[in-house]
Structures are given as C-alpha cells and as structure tokens.
Write an enzyme that holds these catalytic residues in place. Structure first.
Site, PDB file in Angstrom:
ATOM      1  N   GLN A 103       0.835  -1.205   0.000  1.00 44.45           N
ATOM      2  CA  GLN A 103       0.000   0.000   0.000  1.00 44.45           C
ATOM      3  C   GLN A 103       0.869   1.254   0.000  1.00 44.45           C
ATOM      4  O   GLN A 103       1.561   1.529   0.976  1.00 44.45           O
ATOM      5  CB  GLN A 103      -0.905   0.012   1.238  1.00 44.45           C
ATOM      6  N   GLY A 104       0.834   2.039  -1.076  1.00 45.12           N
ATOM      7  CA  GLY A 104       1.624   3.260  -1.174  1.00 45.12           C
ATOM      8  C   GLY A 104       0.791   4.494  -0.879  1.00 45.12           C
ATOM      9  O   GLY A 104       0.378   5.214  -1.797  1.00 45.12           O
TER      10      GLY A 104
ATOM     11  N   SER B 199       1.298   6.613   2.587  1.00 45.67           N
ATOM     12  CA  SER B 199       2.049   7.581   3.387  1.00 45.67           C
ATOM     13  C   SER B 199       3.300   8.068   2.667  1.00 45.67           C
ATOM     14  O   SER B 199       3.936   7.329   1.911  1.00 45.67           O
ATOM     15  CB  SER B 199       2.459   6.953   4.726  1.00 45.67           C
TER      16      SER B 199
ATOM     17  N   GLU C  16     -10.048  -0.752   5.588  1.00 51.25           N
ATOM     18  CA  GLU C  16      -8.853  -0.894   6.426  1.00 51.25           C
ATOM     19  C   GLU C  16      -9.150  -0.549   7.880  1.00 51.25           C
ATOM     20  O   GLU C  16      -8.712  -1.234   8.794  1.00 51.25           O
ATOM     21  CB  GLU C  16      -7.746   0.022   5.895  1.00 51.25           C
TER      22      GLU C  16
ATOM     23  N   SER D 285      -4.235   8.800  11.729  1.00 52.49           N
ATOM     24  CA  SER D 285      -4.131   8.920  13.189  1.00 52.49           C
ATOM     25  C   SER D 285      -5.509   9.038  13.837  1.00 52.49           C
ATOM     26  O   SER D 285      -6.493   9.415  13.188  1.00 52.49           O
ATOM     27  CB  SER D 285      -3.290  10.153  13.541  1.00 52.49           C
TER      28      SER D 285
END
Length: 401
Positions: free
Chosen positions: A127-128, A130, A246, A387
């Site tokens: 998974q790209g 961040s 997710e 977050s």
C-alpha cells in the site's frame, strides 16, 4: 432452526478438520510468533494458498470473484477455529483493501487481471499511501505522476509501506494535478510490477527488530495509462472507500483481542502475586482485565453492525473511524497489561528465537517471547491507517457539519 444449528456444527467440524490436516507446524509457529498485525510473510502466504485451493481464501468476497459464499455466522465460525488453532491471519492488503476497491471501481479488464491473483495468494500488494510529509494528511501528498504519451512517469517516494520488500504489486496514490482542492488532483494507481526501472525499495528495521515497513522511491518510473483505478484526479474517492475497509475491522479486531485477553488471563492464573497467591486473584488485575473485556465486547458489537452496513454510505465512513479509534486504543491497553503481567522476562529482545524455523529456544517463558515486541510495535497503532486525531475530525465533521 434446529437444522441450521446442525449444519453450522457440521461446518465447524469441517473447518477444524481442514486446519488439523493442512496447517503444518511451520504455519502454526508463524501464528504464535506474530509481533504485529502482520504475520511472518512466507508461512502466511503458504497458508493463504492452501485456503485458496479449498476455496476459502476470500471468504468475504462475492462468489463471482472467488468468494466462499458463506453467511456471516459461517465467517465467524471460520475465524474462531483459526484463532483457536493459532494459525496466522491472512494479510489484508489484497483481500481486505485493494480487492474490494477493484471490485467497486475497476474496469472489467482490471477485475479479470488482478482479482484472481489476490484470491490465489499468487500476488501480494503493498500500500503506497504515506509519504515523509504526508502521513495521516494524505491530501498533502507530493509523489507525482505526469502523462507523457502513452504512459505516466512517477517521481517521489512513499514510506511505512508494509512488506513492500515482499510485494510484486503495489497500489498507490499520486498527484496528477495541482488544480482545485488538493484532494481533487489525486489519482489511484495499480502498479503491476515492482521491478520497473527507477523503482527502489529499502526495508526499515522496526522496534521489534524485523524489517516490516519500507521506504519506496520512484525516479522517472514509467507505468501504462490503464493503471489508473477509477477516473484520473478522482483517486480520493477510491482511497476513502479503501480506508473504510482498512479501518473498519477487515482484520476482525475484536476476535484478535479476545484471544490476547485469554492469553493474559491464563498467564495471570499461573503467575504468583508475591503474597502467596496468584495474580488472577488480585483485585487491581481483575478490575483492569474486566474493563478491557467489556471494551472488546463493545468493539465486537460495533464491528458486527459495521459488517452489515453498505460501504461507501454516509454512515459507514464515520463508523469505520469509530472502530479504528476504539480498537487501537484498546489494543495499546491490552499490550500494556500483558507486559505488566509477564514482567522482566519480556525485556530481552530475542530475534533468533522469534524467527520462524530457526529452532532456537527462547530464554525464559515462551509466552513472554512476543509480549514486548507487540507492545513496541503497537505504539504506532493510533497513528497508522490515519491517526486517531484524524478519525475524530471525521466523526466531528459528520456530527457538526
């Protein structure tokens, strides 16, 4: 009602027999030595392929894409039996994240090209999302793709990319326009090969001592135009849909936490309290354990509600954020209690003993081997996947407008 009960019992026996026959010691060892959400790669993917051969790898998928066609109760029984047997959970990036996104937004060609490999465990997707300056604030990402003739050229970098050093495919967000709001210029790409010229992957050693996360660098990497999932510059919509899966419990957080609590309770019944009794009888321990037990029960009920919701609906996004907040904060409290119960034997980092297949016995109790690595890894749980502060903003926006 009686017939259904008998069928479910027979189903449970069928699952149990399959695990007993197919899950060898190496696979079970990988389940025991998990130090994060992500099991040891090689053994996990081998278990994935065994489940696929039986038609059970993509249990949550529609049957037309290789799903098992199970009811919600059957899925729950399957998870319970896997948890009891201690086999590793399957990695979520393909089955629980990009797979559903391809089903919803992909062309027929993309579906037929990519979904079978995910279900079979032949392909692993990293998974790209961040970037060094765009973690939870994905709208500020800077990794860029420009159209040049019949292809895109990607420049930039991604970080905290789980198991990228094992992956052969990658889904990522790239900036394809600077016009309008920052979210409007983002596209969602499906990269079919990670051996393309200019693409470099560097593993990062985590606090548990193992390379789970990676940096990924793109230096004029060329990809075809048909790698775009959904419309160009509309990748934000795809990304939000994927994040609901997710954050919303595709990994069945409550079931995992229940297993962790059972381990803590068993150990507390064995360990002394320093006054001639056992820790399990200590009132302070009992109070903390009961509070966590109730938190997990509430999380389980919320996950069940989310499973019945249509993903992408106005309510499903904030609900997935609520699950993410609750689950990750509960997880950190569970790992804190585990460290306090096991005590000083958790302080030694034993990389050789943690390596599956190494045949190295741990120093001290085997139950203490993974406690500190889990505690350290899960300090990041309230940050990754967006977050908890970002999740609270999403909920507040729904309530306050």
């Amino acid at each position: 009602m009686e017939t259904k009960s008998v069928d479910l019992q027979a189903f449970r026996q069928e699952i149990r027999a399959f695990i007993e026959q197919e899950a060898d010691e190496s696979i079970r060892e990988a389940g025991r030595k998990m130090t994060s959400f992500f099991p040891p790669f090689e053994q996990c993917m081998r278990w994935h392929r065994k489940l696929h051969a039986r038609g059970w790898s993509a249990a949550s998928w529609p049957e037309q894409y290789g799903g098992a066609g199970w009811s919600r109760e059957q899925k729950r029984i399957f998870e319970e039996e896997c948890r009891i047997a201690g086999v590793p959970r399957l990695l979520p990036q393909g089955l629980g994240m990009v797979g559903p996104a391809i089903m919803k937004f992909g062309t027929d060609e993309q579906k037929s090209r990519f979904l079978p490999g995910i279900a079979a465990g032949e392909d692993f997707w990293a998974q790209g999302y961040s970037e060094p300056n765009a973690g939870s604030d994905l709208a500020s990402l800077a990794c860029r793709a420009e159209r040049r003739g019949d292809h895109y050229v990607i420049n930039g970098s991604k970080t905290w990319t789980t198991y990228a050093h094992h992956a052969n495919r990658m889904f990522l967000l790239v900036r394809t326009s600077n016009e309008g709001k920052s979210q409007q210029g983002i596209s969602f790409f499906l990269i079919d090969r990670l051996d393309r010229p200019g693409l470099e992957i560097r593993p990062i050693i985590g606090l548990d001592g193992f390379p789970e996360q990676c940096d990924v660098f793109f230096d004029n990497v060329e990809v075809p135009l048909d790698c775009c999932l959904g419309e160009e510059n509309q990748g934000w919509t795809v990304a939000k849909y994927l994040l609901e899966h997710e954050r919303g419990g595709s990994a069945s957080f409550a079931a995992q936490f229940d297993m962790e609590l059972n381990r803590i309770r068993e150990r507390a019944a064995e360990l002394g309290d320093g006054f001639g009794g056992v820790l399990a009888d200590d009132p302070v321990f009992q109070q903390r354990f009961t509070r966590l037990y109730l938190e997990v029960a509430a999380l389980d009920a919320t996950e069940s509600r989310f499973a019945a919701m249509e993903k992408g609906s106005p309510e499903s996004g904030p609900m997935s954020s609520m699950i993410k907040i609750t689950a990750m904060e509960t997880l950190q409290r569970i790992t804190e209690l585990a460290v306090e119960v096991e005590g000083s034997p958790t302080l030694t980092l034993q990389l050789a003993a943690l390596t599956v297949g190494a045949g190295v016995a741990p120093e001290g109790p085997e139950q203490a081997l993974t406690v500190m690595p889990k505690y350290l890894n899960n300090r990041a749980a309230t940050i990754f996947g967006g977050s908890n502060e970002i999740q609270r903003n999403i909920i507040a926006k729904m309530l306050l407008g």
